[in-house]
Design an enzyme around this catalytic site. Structure first.
Site, PDB file in Angstrom:
ATOM      1  N   ALA A  66       0.847  -1.194   0.000  1.00 18.88           N
ATOM      2  CA  ALA A  66       0.000   0.000   0.000  1.00 18.88           C
ATOM      3  C   ALA A  66       0.880   1.240   0.000  1.00 18.88           C
ATOM      4  O   ALA A  66       2.051   1.194   0.387  1.00 18.88           O
ATOM      5  CB  ALA A  66      -0.909  -0.003   1.228  1.00 18.88           C
ATOM      6  N   GLY A 112      -0.680  -5.306   0.949  1.00 16.79           N
ATOM      7  CA  GLY A 112      -1.944  -5.204   0.244  1.00 16.79           C
ATOM      8  C   GLY A 112      -1.937  -5.898  -1.102  1.00 16.79           C
ATOM      9  O   GLY A 112      -2.990  -6.313  -1.596  1.00 16.79           O
ATOM     10  N   GLU A 115      -2.658  -9.449  -0.348  1.00 14.44           N
ATOM     11  CA  GLU A 115      -4.063  -9.497   0.055  1.00 14.44           C
ATOM     12  C   GLU A 115      -4.983  -9.404  -1.166  1.00 14.44           C
ATOM     13  O   GLU A 115      -6.008 -10.081  -1.250  1.00 14.44           O
ATOM     14  CB  GLU A 115      -4.361  -8.366   1.043  1.00 14.44           C
ATOM     15  CG  GLU A 115      -3.691  -8.594   2.396  1.00 14.44           C
ATOM     16  CD  GLU A 115      -3.911  -7.448   3.353  1.00 14.44           C
ATOM     17  OE1 GLU A 115      -4.551  -7.676   4.398  1.00 14.44           O
ATOM     18  OE2 GLU A 115      -3.456  -6.321   3.061  1.00 14.44           O
ATOM     19  N   GLU A 135       3.622  -6.188   7.162  1.00 15.76           N
ATOM     20  CA  GLU A 135       3.030  -5.072   7.905  1.00 15.76           C
ATOM     21  C   GLU A 135       3.583  -4.875   9.303  1.00 15.76           C
ATOM     22  O   GLU A 135       3.652  -3.740   9.787  1.00 15.76           O
ATOM     23  CB  GLU A 135       1.495  -5.250   7.978  1.00 15.76           C
ATOM     24  CG  GLU A 135       0.753  -4.927   6.690  1.00 15.76           C
ATOM     25  CD  GLU A 135       0.672  -6.097   5.717  1.00 15.76           C
ATOM     26  OE1 GLU A 135      -0.106  -6.015   4.753  1.00 15.76           O
ATOM     27  OE2 GLU A 135       1.385  -7.110   5.927  1.00 15.76           O
TER      28      GLU A 135
END
Length: 260
Positions: A66, A112, A115, A135
């Site tokens: 991200a 992300g 994900e 993360e």
């Protein structure tokens, strides 16, 4: 909607979505997520689309995470809204899409990005791809379904190890532990995804949608997946595609499905 951060086009009933921020390793920002949300709504509702292929621009990254600069100063409430909106509008929407969604992981799939790939129904990776959820190195945890979908795919022990060590794994290891379906050379990645989607295109679209819904139900605690399967199985009997499929089988010919 005119897209600025993704490239989206339909070719021969396949909806190609390319995250087009190569200079940023295709990192997810608000604009990318908004455009992805819009594209998935289109794929869900378009009769022209039989399958979706998601990949990243270039050969370095699928999505390398991200865009951290956008949320570095967020409060608790803003963090919750960020995660909830992402879940509902993008990641859950992909998972619940009635058209099969294939992730063609052409490089780094981190945070992300992984994900996003895990929300897709089928995952293929190039042989040089690296995958991980880093993360915790930022004082965060995965916020777009990573803790849940990774556990579903590889089991609790491996999920906790990957998340808490924040380490990357190779495509070969990801395949070995069930995180991805297949590893192919970079030059063959898109062709392999197309091969799978072209095969799916010849099957009954309404039955495909019912199958996806029933499989997804198996992972939802508040839903009886067996009842969903019974209902979706029964629904197939009232479709024209069912009649065509049976007729084609009995007449020893190829079925021509129309999604009705």
């Amino acid at each position: 909607m005119a897209y600025q951060q993704i490239i989206a086009e339909v070719k021969e009933q396949i909806f190609y979505i390319t995250i087009n921020r190569e200079h940023k390793l295709n990192a997810l920002n608000k604009e990318v997520l908004s455009e992805l949300a819009d594209a998935i709504v289109f794929a869900t509702n378009s009769e022209e689309v039989r399958g979706v292929l998601i990949t990243g621009a270039g050969e370095k990254a699928f999505v390398a995470g991200a865009d951290i600069s956008e949320f570095q100063n967020y409060s608790l409430a803003e963090g919750k809204e960020l995660a909830r909106n992402g879940h509902q509008n993008v990641f859950d929407a992909i998972e619940d899409c009635p058209k099969p969604v294939v992730a063609a992981i052409n490089g780094f799939a981190l945070g992300g990005g992984l994900e996003l790939a895990m929300a897709c129904h089928i995952r293929l990776a190039s042989d040089h791809a690296k995958l991980g959820l880093p993360e915790v190195t930022l004082g965060l945890i995965p916020g777009y379904g990573g803790t849940q979908r990774l556990t579903q795919l590889v089991g609790k022990g491996r999920a906790i190890e990957m998340i808490t060590t924040a380490g990357m794994i190779t495509a070969e290891k990801a395949h070995r532990i069930g995180l991805i379906n297949e590893v192919v050379p970079q030059a063959e990645l898109i062709a392999k995804a197309e091969e799978i989607l072209n095969k799916i295109k010849t099957r009954a679209p309404l039955a495909i949608a019912s199958a996806i819904k029933a499989v997804n139900a198996s992972l939802k605690e508040d839903v009886n997946g067996f009842e969903v399967e019974i209902d979706e199985f029964a629904n197939c009997f009232q479709t024209e595609d069912f009649k065509e499929g049976v007729a084609a089988f009995l007449e020893k010919r190829k079925a021509v499905f129309k999604g009705r």
